[in-house]
Design an enzyme around this catalytic site. Sequence first.
Site, short mmCIF file in Angstrom:
data_model
loop_
_atom_site.label_atom_id
_atom_site.label_comp_id
_atom_site.label_asym_id
_atom_site.label_seq_id
_atom_site.Cartn_x
_atom_site.Cartn_y
_atom_site.Cartn_z
N ARG A 113 36.88 25.95 13.88
CA ARG A 113 37.25 24.23 13.85
C ARG A 113 36.15 23.58 13.99
O ARG A 113 35.91 22.56 13.45
CB ARG A 113 38.29 23.84 15.03
CG ARG A 113 39.62 23.97 14.69
CD ARG A 113 40.47 24.16 15.74
NE ARG A 113 40.11 25.65 15.94
CZ ARG A 113 40.64 26.72 15.48
NH1 ARG A 113 41.54 26.70 14.65
NH2 ARG A 113 40.13 27.91 15.86
N THR A 114 35.09 23.75 15.16
CA THR A 114 34.27 22.78 15.42
C THR A 114 33.16 22.74 14.25
O THR A 114 32.83 21.65 13.87
CB THR A 114 33.50 23.47 16.78
OG1 THR A 114 34.34 23.36 17.68
CG2 THR A 114 32.40 22.37 17.17
N LYS B 95 14.61 36.85 15.04
CA LYS B 95 13.32 37.29 14.92
C LYS B 95 12.69 36.95 16.22
O LYS B 95 11.26 37.13 16.68
CB LYS B 95 12.51 36.68 14.08
CG LYS B 95 12.95 37.18 12.54
CD LYS B 95 12.05 36.37 11.57
CE LYS B 95 12.57 36.58 10.16
NZ LYS B 95 11.78 35.70 9.40
N ARG C 189 25.64 24.86 18.75
CA ARG C 189 26.44 25.86 19.54
C ARG C 189 25.78 27.14 20.06
O ARG C 189 25.33 27.71 18.94
CB ARG C 189 27.93 26.26 19.02
CG ARG C 189 28.62 27.19 19.50
CD ARG C 189 30.09 27.52 18.97
NE ARG C 189 30.83 26.34 19.44
CZ ARG C 189 32.07 26.29 19.36
NH1 ARG C 189 32.70 27.48 18.70
NH2 ARG C 189 33.09 25.49 19.61
N HIS D 93 31.72 21.40 26.51
CA HIS D 93 32.36 21.11 24.74
C HIS D 93 32.51 19.74 24.63
O HIS D 93 33.81 19.45 24.49
CB HIS D 93 33.23 22.08 24.73
CG HIS D 93 33.43 22.34 23.11
ND1 HIS D 93 32.95 21.62 22.21
CD2 HIS D 93 34.07 23.27 22.54
CE1 HIS D 93 33.30 21.99 20.91
NE2 HIS D 93 34.14 22.90 21.27
C1 NCD Z 1 36.98 26.12 21.89
C2 NCD Z 1 35.44 26.62 22.43
O1 NCD Z 1 34.74 27.18 21.43
O2 NCD Z 1 35.32 26.40 23.45
N1 NCD Z 1 37.34 26.26 20.59
C3 NCD Z 1 37.12 25.13 19.88
O3 NCD Z 1 35.83 24.72 19.84
N2 NCD Z 1 38.09 24.54 19.44
C4 NCD Z 1 37.90 26.89 22.87
C5 NCD Z 1 38.03 28.51 22.82
O4 NCD Z 1 37.48 29.10 22.13
O5 NCD Z 1 38.89 28.82 23.19
#
Ligand code: NCD
Length: 304
Positions: A51-52, A80, A101, A129
């Site tokens: 999703r993100t 590397k 991320r 997040h």
């Molecule tokens: C979340 C995350 O990555 O922290 N997912 C997301 O970005 N929607 C929640 C999760 O992974 O449980």
Amino acid sequence: MRHLISPLDLSVEELDELLVLANDIEKNPQKYAHACDGLKLATCFYEASTRTRLSFEAAMLNLGGSVLGFSDAKSSSAAKGESVSDTIRVISCYADICAIRHPKEGAALVASSKSGIPVINAGDGGHQHPTQTLTDLLTIYSLKNRLGNMTIGLCGDLKFGRTVHSLIHALIRYPGIKFVLISPEELRIPDYIREDVLKKNNVPFMELERLEDALPDLDILYMTRVQEERFFNEEDYVRMKDFYILTKEKLKLAREDMLILHPLPRVNEISVEVDDDPRAVYFKQAQYGVYVRMALILTLLKWR
Ligand code: NCD
């Protein structure tokens, strides 16, 4: 130039403006279809995501911009031994804005200190997040017409769940917020949040283990997945993973107007039979994630 590393990087006024913009984007998408023509978003994902990353990419494409990036540390020069600082300096030459991320807490902050372009934290380990929080706030604001004066149940892995940490930081700034923290003993909220965020700001909260005890009082139930990848051993994860399962039967205890949110991915913590309940809004929430990321990209690019 501004970055988004923690939800507190936006003032309450800025956040409200962002949500209003996201609502306008939802209603009038064509108005924004060329707002980022010729601009590029880099998505640097050192950790799994559906999703993100894809909602960031969809957001930039909806704005007329382009996207580039990697979705696996192994396919980047991290394999590397390149540092995040060096990588972001280079990406600053290729893109106009970056979403990152990383499994390590603080990685996005380090990246922002060396970056020539706005950096958005798309999740740093078990820490924060903030764009999931924007998504959660837009969902609540759009469906409840307010962000204050409510009782919010946060259920599941409150120790490692970064979405919960960011959401608490953001919501304590609104009046009349009460938290019910529902978790097994081993997955309770970290001390620094209990002491330095909740207690220090006199935010009412209670900690419970049984979801059934909390359900009748909640305006929002925010379910989370047990974060398998942050456990030190498999045995503990297996013991914890099915601690909570929200079923139709349990939902009989909840109010008719309670909303059920989940950042997704869902594993077992919400039974699929719940998906048809009008209170279940987690798939709608994923859609709001695109509008709010569009609003965020526009805003950070405007502030450059
Ligand atoms: C979340 C995350 O990555 O922290 N997912 C997301 O970005 N929607 C929640 C999760 O992974 O449980």
